[in-house]
Design an enzyme around this catalytic site. Structure first.
Site, short mmCIF file in Angstrom:
data_model
loop_
_atom_site.label_atom_id
_atom_site.label_comp_id
_atom_site.label_asym_id
_atom_site.label_seq_id
_atom_site.Cartn_x
_atom_site.Cartn_y
_atom_site.Cartn_z
N ASP A 12 44.59 -8.29 99.46
CA ASP A 12 43.94 -9.59 99.61
C ASP A 12 42.78 -9.65 98.86
O ASP A 12 41.76 -10.29 98.74
CB ASP A 12 43.32 -10.06 101.10
CG ASP A 12 44.48 -9.77 102.05
OD1 ASP A 12 45.68 -10.23 101.63
OD2 ASP A 12 44.45 -9.38 103.00
N HIS A 40 49.93 -13.99 98.50
CA HIS A 40 49.00 -14.41 97.55
C HIS A 40 48.56 -16.01 97.76
O HIS A 40 49.55 -16.78 97.72
CB HIS A 40 49.65 -14.34 96.28
CG HIS A 40 50.09 -12.80 95.78
ND1 HIS A 40 49.13 -11.88 95.90
CD2 HIS A 40 50.99 -12.44 95.24
CE1 HIS A 40 49.69 -10.83 95.39
NE2 HIS A 40 50.86 -11.11 95.16
P1 GDP Z 1 45.74 -11.46 97.06
O1 GDP Z 1 46.98 -11.08 98.06
O2 GDP Z 1 45.31 -10.18 96.29
O3 GDP Z 1 46.39 -12.37 95.99
O4 GDP Z 1 44.61 -12.03 97.76
P2 GDP Z 1 44.61 -13.54 98.83
O5 GDP Z 1 45.61 -14.41 98.18
O6 GDP Z 1 45.23 -12.96 99.88
O7 GDP Z 1 43.05 -13.75 99.02
C1 GDP Z 1 42.32 -14.11 97.63
C2 GDP Z 1 41.80 -15.44 98.24
O8 GDP Z 1 40.61 -15.75 97.64
C3 GDP Z 1 42.50 -16.50 98.35
O9 GDP Z 1 42.22 -17.55 99.22
C4 GDP Z 1 42.09 -17.19 96.76
O10 GDP Z 1 42.29 -18.34 96.39
C5 GDP Z 1 40.52 -16.86 96.89
N1 GDP Z 1 39.82 -16.54 95.72
C6 GDP Z 1 40.57 -15.63 94.59
N2 GDP Z 1 39.48 -15.51 93.72
C7 GDP Z 1 38.31 -16.12 94.30
C8 GDP Z 1 37.19 -16.36 93.90
O11 GDP Z 1 36.59 -15.93 92.88
N3 GDP Z 1 36.08 -17.08 94.71
C9 GDP Z 1 36.50 -17.53 95.61
N4 GDP Z 1 35.80 -18.15 96.45
N5 GDP Z 1 37.85 -17.67 96.40
C10 GDP Z 1 38.56 -16.76 95.55
#
Ligand code: GDP
Length: 430
Positions: A12, A40
């Site tokens: 995440d 994701h």
């Molecule tokens: P992953 O499994 O590593 O892809 O991570 P997730 O998708 O579970 O969690 C990342 C969350 O943070 C998602 O809701 C993204 O849209 C959000 N996100 C990613 N980068 C950023 C950022 O720089 N700022 C903010 N506010 N949200 C972000």
């Protein structure tokens, strides 16, 4: 040229967003491990999507998305996911599935559920997607390869043989109905028809593409601390989450991986059980959870509230090292703009001694965080495109963490969209 996008921590970290962003300049995006047990989240022009099985490159016309041999392939979930994005107006993506990928069987999912029921309070926090039983069977050599769906004789014999083994557990261990062999065979015929249009020798496909000078992105699921060897065993996932495994799970040479982009979130979150040294609780945690990510820190697959904590330099330094990091993408930094002071975990105190090296699980359980408070920047940094325009306190936060982990932070993500990204030069770049 192969690049890997992997996680430094518990998952995440925002890998989906970074992969989606890098996919603009890639030809092929490959999932090389894991299954539909984690998700994701991606925000782009088509809307907001939670992907579980599809690689985060499916939103571009120019990319090919590959489900590599290392993935736990849940066929109905994959097909459902393709349909769901097409229904939302995304052009039908080009998808290839490895003929060597193995299939998550209906009984794997049942076994996960029955085992969690049996363990009751002592469970490992499984998402009940059948991932652990799937990988157990793969290594016990009773898994089903996609290619086997296309040979009726092999399929029939194997269903018969494997059901005999599984039914002992179903009947005598879990006291549940036995698997109906005929029904299972019918399900596998359905799976065969669903997956047939996508199946090929994906390793050969990638090899040809690399010889033509194409760019391949390997997209990891979860992060270093969930790796079965180098993570917080046994509170880990069942396939390797490390970039090195990308070579195996995609079927390429290890030396082809030239860039390893390790995604690190500006604070910590974790799902499932296990030691989490910099964890916070109560109102402090609730506030960070509510403000975190893009709409709160809740599981993309399960909706479970994530456990929250401050940035952990010890875990992240280790996480970056085990990945073989060439670049760190530091994400979700914008979320911290509300804090007067931001604590970071700079050491672990174990039996009265402070260490900066991440220990084995047995010692990790005893670790207490050594926290250092850094000044907050108290403003919204979204929309900023140049590093120098970030508030001084914000740059100091990034640079402090970079010095602690010792790996180059070359990308800073300050919002969920593709273009919320700041590139920077680092003294740690090789
Ligand atoms: P992953 O499994 O590593 O892809 O991570 P997730 O998708 O579970 O969690 C990342 C969350 O943070 C998602 O809701 C993204 O849209 C959000 N996100 C990613 N980068 C950023 C950022 O720089 N700022 C903010 N506010 N949200 C972000």
């Amino acid at each position: 040229m192969v690049k890997a996008v992997v996680g430094a921590n518990w998952g995440d970290e925002g890998k989906g967003k970074i992969t989606d962003m890098l996919a603009a300049k890639a030809d092929i995006i490959v999932r090389f491990q894991g299954g539909a047990n984690a998700g994701h989240t991606i925000v782009n022009d088509y809307g907001k999507f939670a992907l579980h099985t599809l690689p985060s490159g499916v939103f571009y016309n120019h990319t090919t998305s590959i489900i590599g041999n290392g993935v736990a392939l849940n066929i109905p979930i994959l097909i459902g996911e393709i349909k769901s994005i097409v229904d939302k107006g995304v052009p039908a993506p080009k998808i290839l599935v490895s003929d060597r990928a193995q299939i998550v069987m209906p009984y794997h999912i049942l076994l996960d559920q029955y085992e969690e029921e049996r363990l009751a309070g002592k469970s490992f926090g499984s998402t009940k997607s059948g991932i652990a039983p799937f990988y157990s069977d793969k290594y016990a050599k009773i898994g089903f390869q996609v290619s086997e769906l296309f040979d009726e004789e092999i399929l029939k014999e194997k269903v018969d043989r494997v059901c005999d083994i599984k039914n002992v557990l179903f009947e005598h261990m879990y006291h549940k109905d036995k698997i109906d062999k005929g029904e299972l065979l019918n399900t596998l015929h359905e799976y065969r028809d669903m997956i047939a249009p996508y199946v090929c020798d994906t390793a050969l496909y990638i090899d040809k593409a690399l010889k033509e000078g194409k760019t391949v992105l390997l997209e990891g699921q979860l992060g270093t601390l969930k790796d079965p060897d180098h993570g917080i065993y046994p509170m880990v996932t069942s396939s390797s989450t490390l970039a090195a495994y990308g070579a195996i799970g995609a079927g390429i040479a290890p030396y082809d991986i030239k860039q390893i982009i390790t995604v690190c979130k500006a604070y910590s979150s974790a799902v499932g059980a296990g030691a989490f040294v910099s964890e916070i609780f109560g109102d402090e945690a609730d506030e960070l959870r509510r403000r975190g990510g893009d709409g709160g820190e809740y599981g993309a697959t399960t909706g479970r509230p994530r456990r929250m904590g401050w940035f952990d330099c010890v875990a992240s330094k280790y996480g970056c090292r085990m990945q073989g990091t060439t670049d760190v993408a530091f994400t979700v930094l914008d979320v911290l703009g509300y804090l007067d002071e931001i604590p970071v975990c700079v050491g672990y105190e174990i039996d009265g001694e402070v260490t900066k090296e991440f220990p084995v699980t047995r010692l990790l359980e005893k670790a207490k965080p050594v926290l250092k408070k850094l000044p907050g920047w108290k403003c919204d940094i979204r929309g900023i495109k140049n590093y120098e325009e970030l508030p001084a306190e914000c740059r100091a936060y990034i640079e402090f963490i970079e010095d602690e982990i010792g790996y180059p932070i070359t990308m800073v993500s300050n919002g969920p969209s593709r273009d919320d990204i700041i590139y920077r030069k680092s003294k740690y770049s090789k």
